[in-house]
Design an enzyme around this catalytic site. Structure first.
Site, PDB file in Angstrom:
ATOM      1  N   PRO A  15      16.970  30.695 -20.378  1.00  0.00           N
ATOM      2  CA  PRO A  15      18.426  30.546 -20.553  1.00  0.00           C
ATOM      3  C   PRO A  15      18.757  29.383 -21.525  1.00  0.00           C
ATOM      4  O   PRO A  15      18.251  28.288 -21.543  1.00  0.00           O
ATOM      5  CB  PRO A  15      18.816  30.262 -18.892  1.00  0.00           C
ATOM      6  CG  PRO A  15      17.618  30.471 -18.305  1.00  0.00           C
ATOM      7  CD  PRO A  15      16.424  30.411 -19.165  1.00  0.00           C
ATOM      8  N   GLU A  16      19.774  29.635 -22.331  1.00  0.00           N
ATOM      9  CA  GLU A  16      20.216  28.868 -23.591  1.00  0.00           C
ATOM     10  C   GLU A  16      21.785  28.512 -22.826  1.00  0.00           C
ATOM     11  O   GLU A  16      22.163  28.865 -21.960  1.00  0.00           O
ATOM     12  CB  GLU A  16      20.401  29.523 -24.816  1.00  0.00           C
ATOM     13  CG  GLU A  16      18.753  30.082 -25.204  1.00  0.00           C
ATOM     14  CD  GLU A  16      18.706  30.631 -26.499  1.00  0.00           C
ATOM     15  OE1 GLU A  16      19.385  29.969 -27.303  1.00  0.00           O
ATOM     16  OE2 GLU A  16      17.759  31.171 -26.679  1.00  0.00           O
TER      17      GLU A  16
END
Ligand SMILES: [Zn+2]
Length: 278
Positions: A2-3
C-alpha cells in the site's frame, strides 16, 4: 505494497467511521508486530476517545486520547472494520470500541507477511520521534521548489530518490514507475542530471498520478482492499507498472522490466530514453 493513495483511502474510510468513537479494548494477538511498545501500554487507550485518523507518508496514525497508534502496513498490512469480533487468519491486533452512535466496532489489523508494524506515541512531540521523524515532505503536498531541490541535490538514480521515504514520503514502486513514465524520464537517470524543467515535470506527474489513483480508491494489486472490503480500480489505468511486454499506451513499444536498486522497474524504452553517459 500500500502506497500513499491506498493508505489515504484507508484513512478517509476509518476517519469517517471511527472519529468521535470510544476505544474499549486493544487485543494483541502477535506481540512481535509492536515496535518500542509493550502490549501493556495499549491498556492506556481503554476509555479514550478516537479523535480521528491521520496519514504521514505511508503511515497511518489513529489518534486516541493523547496518543497516536501508528500503523505501518508494509507489504500486506490491511484493516477490516467489522461489527463483531471475528479475527481472520493473520489478524495480529484488534481495536474494539463503540462508534459515535454507540454501535460496537472491531478493527482488525491483518498482515499475512508480518512486515507491518504498530507503535504507540504520545501526540505531543510525536513528529520528533521514530518513525515519524524519518519522513521527508509528503508527496501529495510537497511544493514544486522543494521537490526540484530534493531530486536535483542527489546523484542517485531518480527512481531510488522517489522511493526514499526520508526524502519524499508516500511514493512506492507503483507510483514511482507511473510518474516517471508520465514525465518521460528514465528511472536510472541520476537526480542531479535532470534539468529544473524536467524535475518540475516529474513533480507534476507525481501529484497527478497520486490524485488520480486516490480518486479510484488506489490500486488493488495482490490483496489490497479498503477497511470495508472494497478494492481500488486504479490498476486498470497503469501505463507501465505490471505491464511488462504489453504496448506502451503512448507509443505502443513493449514495456520493459528491469531490476533497479533491487526493485522491479517498468518503463518504456522509447518514451523514456536512457540517460546519456557523461
Ligand atoms: Zn512509449
Amino acid at each position: 505494497m500500500p502506497e500513499l493513495p491506498e493508505v489515504e483511502t484507508i484513512r478517509r474510510r476509518l476517519d469517517g467511521l471511527l472519529s468521535g468513537g470510544v476505544v474499549e479494548g486493544v487485543e494483541v494477538l502477535r506481540p512481535d508486530i509492536l515496535r518500542e511498545t509493550r502490549p501493556a501500554a495499549l491498556r492506556a487507550l481503554v476509555g479514550e476517545r478516537l479523535h480521528g485518523v491521520r496519514r504521514m507518508g505511508k503511515l497511518l496514525l489513529v489518534e486516541i486520547g493523547d496518543r497516536f497508534l501508528v500503523f505501518h502496513l508494509k507489504m500486506t498490512g490491511r484493516f477490516s472494520l467489522l461489527p463483531n469480533r471475528e479475527p481472520e487468519r493473520h489478524t495480529h491486533l484488534i481495536v474494539r470500541g463503540r462508534d459515535r452512535d454507540g454501535q460496537p466496532f472491531f478493527l482488525n489489523f491483518t498482515d499475512p507477511r508480518r512486515f507491518g508494524r504498530v507503535s504507540l506515541l504520545a501526540t505531543a512531540g510525536a513528529e520528533g520521534r521514530a518513525p515519524l521523524n524519518r519522513l521527508g515532505p509528503d508527496a501529495l503536498t510537497v511544493g514544486r521548489d522543494v521537490f526540484i531541490a530534493l531530486i536535483r541535490s542527489s546523484r542517485r538514480r531518480v527512481k531510488e530518490i522517489l522511493l526514499d521515504q526520508a526524502r519524499l514520503a508516500g511514493v512506492g514502486n507503483i507510483y514511482a514507475d507511473e510518474a516517471l513514465h508520465r514525465s518521460r524520464i528514465h528511472p536510472a537517470s541520476p537526480g542531479s542530471s535532470l534539468t529544473g524543467r524536467r524535475a518540475a515535470r516529474l513533480h507534476m506527474a507525481v501529484g497527478e498520478v497520486l490524485r488520480e489513483a486516490l480518486e479510484r480508491g488506489g490500486s488493488s494489486i495482490r490483496d489490497y482492499l479498503d477497511p470495508c472490503g472494497e478494492p481500488g480500480s486504479f490498476q486498470d489505468e497503469h501505463r507501465v507498472y505490471g505491464r511488462t511486454g504489453e504496448p506502451c499506451r503512448t507509443c505502443a513499444t513493449p514495456v520493459r522490466r528491469v531490476t533497479l536498486g533491487g526493485r522491479g522497474t517498468h518503463f518504456c524504452p522509447r518514451c523514456q530514453p536512457p540517460p546519456r553517459r557523461t
